[in-house]
Design an enzyme around this catalytic site. Structure first.
Site, short mmCIF file in Angstrom:
data_model
loop_
_atom_site.label_atom_id
_atom_site.label_comp_id
_atom_site.label_asym_id
_atom_site.label_seq_id
_atom_site.Cartn_x
_atom_site.Cartn_y
_atom_site.Cartn_z
N ASN A 198 0.85 -1.19 0.00
CA ASN A 198 0.00 0.00 0.00
C ASN A 198 0.89 1.24 0.00
O ASN A 198 1.89 1.30 0.72
CB ASN A 198 -0.91 0.00 1.23
N HIS A 199 0.52 2.21 -0.81
CA HIS A 199 1.36 3.41 -0.95
C HIS A 199 1.49 4.18 0.36
O HIS A 199 2.35 5.05 0.48
CB HIS A 199 0.76 4.33 -2.03
#
Length: 482
Positions: free
Chosen positions: A134-135
């Site tokens: 996940n960024h």
């Protein structure tokens, strides 16, 4: 960084992990040898707890990181691959496998990352490793620092990898002004300050207008309302970094200026061809060739990531993890909006001159820092859901995003596995087209992420980019500038 039981997410991390966006990064690493999964598992078991982001999960409200026990085997996936079935379709298998990942959400009950080992021979690698996270965990610069900390130079296995050295932001005051007395410096400073304020006001007005109503022209490259939930396809192609540097030096511009000029030229050619095909189709297959098929006044904008760190080069991972570091780990970046020039030019150098002027103008504005500040305020006042909605509306109203990440300067190896290429990308965004540039050793990798229902022929964009670079270099030779 000292480990805490709970640590709040940064503003950009809170936006990226929100259900309304859930932006994930994909790092595709090609290797020159087959990957030994046991080596990967052993390395992770020894090092994963040294990094708090990879050993923490999200709290239920998505506002804090909570340390947790990591079962490394849960995060490393090695799918069974029938060697007889895969011998002819290695690259297609990898492309389809990664595309399917975009439809499978990360498990939020544990740390938001996984690694997929594909021992499949492709056109430019013997095996492929895919790192997905996940960024909210990190931006591109942070990830590259992690890669450098985990690898060694192939030419000297005893030495850690290196990237472009850390540099400070350049001053806008020229040396000639510095030598010509206080009066000229004062005049320059006043004029520069006025221009800075004006540019910032204009940029912020356009940003608010984009969030509220200002939309890009509907072109064959612009996605619709459902593009975020559609599966994505990832493609890459390598070009010579030396050619980019050659044009950069001759034209007295930055590498980003050159890349943006090539992008404008390539997308103009691609769109012109798409509109030509549409016209010929309307004319019942007529073979009439239209030199310029582009509509007048196309509004075509790209979001561009901007590093907000005061040290814009790379630092060792340990230094980035220190609290209050000037080159901190995480998501310390913002966005600016670049109005791309879409049109056919008889002189390819015009694309470069326009990109240089545009980037110089955007550098003289505080839009990126103000945008980051406004996101922080919006999260406190409006909450994550409303902020995410506004952020996503901004993305939907522009056409694409572009970014450039500096990678290792020399060939690197991971525990005896030489790396052939590295390319990052992401999904969960509201664009049918995403363009990443990543340098590695002597090459530059262009990565294009597309929604195949909107852009079924991304390889033609690559062809246009290569042709644009070739044409620009040829013009410089013809004009005796090389």
């Amino acid at each position: 960084m000292q480990k805490n039981e709970e640590e709040p997410l940064s503003p950009m991390a809170r936006v990226f992990q929100s259900p309304g966006i859930d932006l994930c990064a994909l790092i595709n690493i090609g290797f020159k040898t087959k990957i030994n999964p046991d080596v990967v598992l052993d390395a992770l078991k020894q090092n994963v707890y040294k990094h708090p982001r990879f050993s923490s999960k999200l709290s239920e409200n998505g506002e804090k990181w909570i340390e947790t026990k990591v079962n490394v085997e849960d995060h490393v996936i090695v799918p069974y691959i029938d060697p007889e079935e895969i011998c002819e379709i290695g690259q297609s298998f990898v492309d389809d496998y990664i595309s399917r990942l975009t439809l499978i959400p990360l498990d939020r009950s544990r740390p938001l990352w996984d690694i997929h080992i594909l021992n499949v021979k492709t056109s430019d690698a013997e095996a492929v490793g895919v790192i997905r996270f996940n960024h909210a965990l990190a931006d591109g610069m942070s990830f590259i620092s992690l890669v450098l900390a985990c690898t060694n130079k192939t030419s000297n296995p005893d030495m850690l990898s290196t990237a472009i050295p850390s540099v400070k932001r350049r001053s806008t005051v020229s040396h000639s002004l510095e030598k010509n007395g206080w009066f000229l410096r004062a005049i320059f400073t006043i004029g520069s300050t006025v221009r800075l304020i004006w540019n910032t006001l204009v940029d912020m007005f356009l940003l608010f207008a984009t969030v509220l109503f200002l939309k890009d022209t509907k072109t064959p490259l612009k996605g619709g309302a459902n593009v975020r939930s559609n599966p994505k396809k990832f493609y890459h192609r390598n070009i010579s970094l030396d050619d980019i540097k050659l044009i950069k030096n001759v034209m007295n511009m930055t590498i980003n200026d050159v890349l943006l000029g090539i992008t404008q030229a390539a997308l103009s050619s691609y769109l012109n061809r798409q509109y030509e095909q549409a016209k010929n189709s309307e004319e019942d297959g007529a073979l009439t060739s239209y030199p310029n098929n582009l509509p007048v006044g196309i509004r075509f904008r790209a979001g561009c990531t901007v590093n907000l760190r005061s040290d814009i080069g790379f630092k060792p991972l340990a230094e980035m993890m220190v609290k209050d570091s000037k080159c901190r780990w995480g998501n310390y970046f913002s966005f600016i909006i670049l109005p791309l020039s879409i049109g056919l030019e008889t002189d390819p150098m015009v694309y470069l001159k326009k990109s240089k002027a545009m980037m110089a103008r955007k550098k003289h504005s505080y839009q990126a820092a103000l945008t980051y500040f406004l996101i922080k305020i919006s999260l406190k006042v409006l909450g994550a859901k409303a902020t995410t909605s506004l952020f996503n509306q901004h993305l939907m109203n522009i056409t694409t995003c572009v970014s450039n990440v500096m990678g290792p300067m020399e060939e690197i190896s991971f525990h005896g596995h030489p790396v052939a290429y590295i390319y990052p990308s992401s999904y969960g965004h509201s664009h049918a087209l995403l363009i990443h540039y990543t340098s590695y050793a002597e090459e530059l990798t262009i990565t294009i992420t597309v929604d195949p229902t909107v852009i079924p022929d991304p390889h033609k964009i690559f062809d246009d980019m290569e042709e644009s670079l070739k044409t620009m270099k040829a013009v410089l030779w013809e004009r005796g500038l090389l």
